[in-house]
Design an enzyme around this catalytic site. Structure first.
Site, mmCIF file in Angstrom:
data_model
loop_
_atom_site.group_PDB
_atom_site.id
_atom_site.type_symbol
_atom_site.label_atom_id
_atom_site.label_comp_id
_atom_site.label_asym_id
_atom_site.label_seq_id
_atom_site.Cartn_x
_atom_site.Cartn_y
_atom_site.Cartn_z
ATOM 1 C CE1 TYR A 40 -2.831 -6.295 -6.079
ATOM 2 C CE2 TYR A 40 -4.433 -7.210 -7.622
ATOM 3 C CZ TYR A 40 -4.132 -6.368 -6.562
ATOM 4 O OH TYR A 40 -5.115 -5.611 -5.990
ATOM 5 C CD GLU B 124 -2.577 -1.618 -0.020
ATOM 6 O OE1 GLU B 124 -2.858 -0.727 -0.848
ATOM 7 O OE2 GLU B 124 -2.842 -2.811 -0.221
#
Length: 611
Positions: A384, A297
């Protein structure tokens, strides 16, 4: 950069007009489960003679639209399912190119808004107060307020939010003070300011009985008081991760980096809301072992939030680069072998996802075509892990980590505050490595970017830390019944929790195992006693896939006590595929769906083929 159509948005495109700023004034009504207020949008025309414009909305009630103090005409189109309804606004005077107008829209959200989850006091840790949180990515901001709900448009925002005075409101912005609500002494108004332009999927709001603890010079961790100490401990590495990220990506431009630990129904591992990352409480393992999600993040502060995918077809640009940075941060903290260990684990995850979809499924392409596809339905680990694999392969092709990190930093610098496509990225890659065009031309670009299934090349991985996991999993998979006594708790004494998780991931790839093996594994390793969410998840999947009936209540419990979709969806799918638990899984879903997050409820319903 040429215009590409955003097929997920019904609003006027960025080539017609651009929202520059939002001023939001709203009140949070827990009794009616509604946000009521006004969104004042500063919109700049991108063409001459603009007479009307269209915004995205979804399940909103519009009270009125005001421009320059005058009410103006608008029409709300038919609902188009997950895309919502286009809202066309007539402008009182035609705008010329670059001219701005402020459009003030009075609106109210629906109790069934797909962007919001309203929790009763019973669903919180404290049990005293209700709780609200938003999740706008990918295309749910339109279910909070009318907007150009596309990542191709970036805007700054300010907000004033009225909430019951015993609660705290936070947003994806810098906190800018609080004051009693002049219209209602039982309420308080919180103010916010986001000075960095962001795509509207990064607008976020949370309201609850929140407390904070400082864990770094620019970081507070927020949660209900019951989790705040544990969270402060778990995420104590945040500042050292931020410093490494700045070294890799350039200056951190957002000011504050706070963390919010949400209630268990939060559907993702984390959400990179600027100034306030949202994370799942399933990261609270007690030993900081799941902190790679924080590294992920943090990395989005550069890749995703500063440099943004122009449409959701190019989501891999956000996530592939962010996983690449995340693994470099963990590599700096815990060593290069650790980076390779997680990279190889990611390749295994990629194999699993492709196997689940089927190797010719269009969602296994790196660049997808989301025309008439809900991004929530297409969401998976592909952007991802296939994205990371491409970057890791390019790192090895072009001269190693330092060389490729140089490219990444230059890419962020070049495209900061912009939105980009795969072609923009690839053109810049070729420009940056102009002396290595021969190498770049060896890449099978069509296969990597546009073909389904596994990538055409597997990168090279250091297997030092993975070998022990493979060796132990092989022992179990090949063991005959008479070999089961050779296993003991000693098998695990040199394995980290990361390796234990990888061991289970390896065994799970070979599932089902004979039931006797699973019972023996529990007998010697006592996996049922482990609370690390990643390990528990893989263990329970292994049990259900191997048809151990005793694990059914444990798997149902994990699937419902938390709502992180990474865990909840596969657990429900496995339970539904096991004849002994199928009916119970469907029944449990139907009992729980009213208190599940709206996106989770929708996707689990699809997975179980109910509704």
């Amino acid at each position: 950069m040429p215009e590409v159509a955003d097929t997920c948005s019904l609003a006027s495109p960025a080539s017609v007009c651009r929202t520059q700023h939002l001023h939001l004034r709203c009140s949070v009504d827990f009794a009616r489960r509604a946000l009521t207020g006004t969104a004042a949008l500063t919109v700049q025309s991108q063409e001459d003679n603009l007479r009307s414009l269209t915004l995205d909305t979804k399940d909103l009630t519009i009270e009125k639209v005001v421009i320059n103090g005058q009410e103006v005409k608008y029409t709300l189109g038919e609902s188009q399912g997950y895309k919502g309804s286009p809202m066309e606004i007539s402008l009182p005077i035609a705008l010329s190119k670059n001219q701005e107008v402020v459009i003030e829209i009075s609106f109210e959200t629906s109790p069934k808004s797909s962007a919001l989850q309203w929790l009763t006091p019973e669903q919180t840790s404290g049990k005293q107060h209700p709780y609200l949180f938003s999740q706008c990515q990918a295309i749910h901001c339109r279910a909070i307020l009318p907007c150009q709900d596309t990542p191709s448009v970036k805007l700054t925002y300010t907000a004033e939010v009225s909430v019951p005075k015993e609660l705290v409101a936070l947003m994806s912005a810098i906190r800018d003070g609080e004051a009693p609500d002049p219209e209602d002494p039982s309420r308080k108004i919180y103010r916010f300011n986001q000075r960095v332009p962001i795509p509207c999927y990064l607008i976020a709001l949370v309201v609850g009985a929140l407390e904070s603890r400082q864990i770094g010079p620019r970081t507070l961790v927020w949660s209900e008081k019951e989790q705040v100490e544990k969270s402060a401990y778990e995420f104590s590495e945040t500042e050292s991760m931020l410093k490494i990220a700045e070294d890799l990506g350039g200056p951190y431009v957002w000011g504050q980096y706070d963390l919010l630990v949400l209630p268990p129904s939060f559907p993702y591992g984390g959400m990179e809301n600027p100034c306030l990352t949202f994370v799942t409480p399933t990261l609270l393992a007690g030993d900081k072992s799941l902190s790679n999600v924080i590294a992920h993040e943090i990395s989005h502060s550069w890749t995703g939030n500063l440099v943004t995918n122009k449409t959701w077809d190019h989501f891999w640009l956000n996530e592939g680069h962010t996983v690449y940075l995340e693994r470099h941060i963990c590599g700096r903290l815990f060593g290069e072998k650790f980076r390779h260990f997680h990279a190889l684990g990611g390749w295994g995850e990629l194999q699993n996802t492709i196997k689940t979809f089927g190797e010719s499924h269009p969602f296994t392409k790196l660049v997808v075509d989301l025309k008439d596809v809900d991004p929530d339905v297409a969401y998976s680990s592909i952007p991802y892990e296939k994205g990371f694999a491409l970057l890791f392969y390019l790192e090895q092709l072009l001269g190693g980590p330092e060389v490729f990190l140089g490219f990444l930093k230059a890419y962020v610098e070049k495209f900061s505050y912009q939105s980009v496509t795969t072609d923009d990225w690839k053109s810049f890659l070729y420009a940056h490595f102009k002396d290595k065009v021969d190498l770049l031309n060896q890449v099978d670009w069509n296969a990597w970017l546009y073909a389904p299934g596994l990538p055409p090349v597997k990168p090279n991985y250091d297997v030092t830390l993975t070998n022990a996991c493979i060796a132990l999993s092989q022992r179990w998979v090949t063991a005959k019944e008479e070999d089961l006594n050779s296993f003991s708790i000693e098998d695990l004494k040199d394995l980290s929790s990361h390796q234990l998780n990888e061991f289970l991931a390896q065994v799970l790839q070979k599932a089902p195992l004979p039931l006797g093996h699973i019972k023996r594994m529990q007998e010697v390793y006592n996996f049922n006693a482990i609370n690390n969410s990643e390990i528990r998840f893989r263990w329970l999947r292994l049990c259900i896939q191997s048809k151990w009936e005793e694990a059914i209540p444990l798997a149902l419990k994990m699937a419902t006590e938390q709502g992180r979709m990474k865990f909840t969806r596969p657990l429900f799918k496995d339970l539904a595929a096991f004849d002994k638990s199928h009916d119970q899984a469907v029944r449990t879903y139907q009992e729980h769906k009213a208190c599940m997050h709206p996106v989770t409820a929708m996707l689990v319903g699809k997975d179980l083929k109910v509704d």
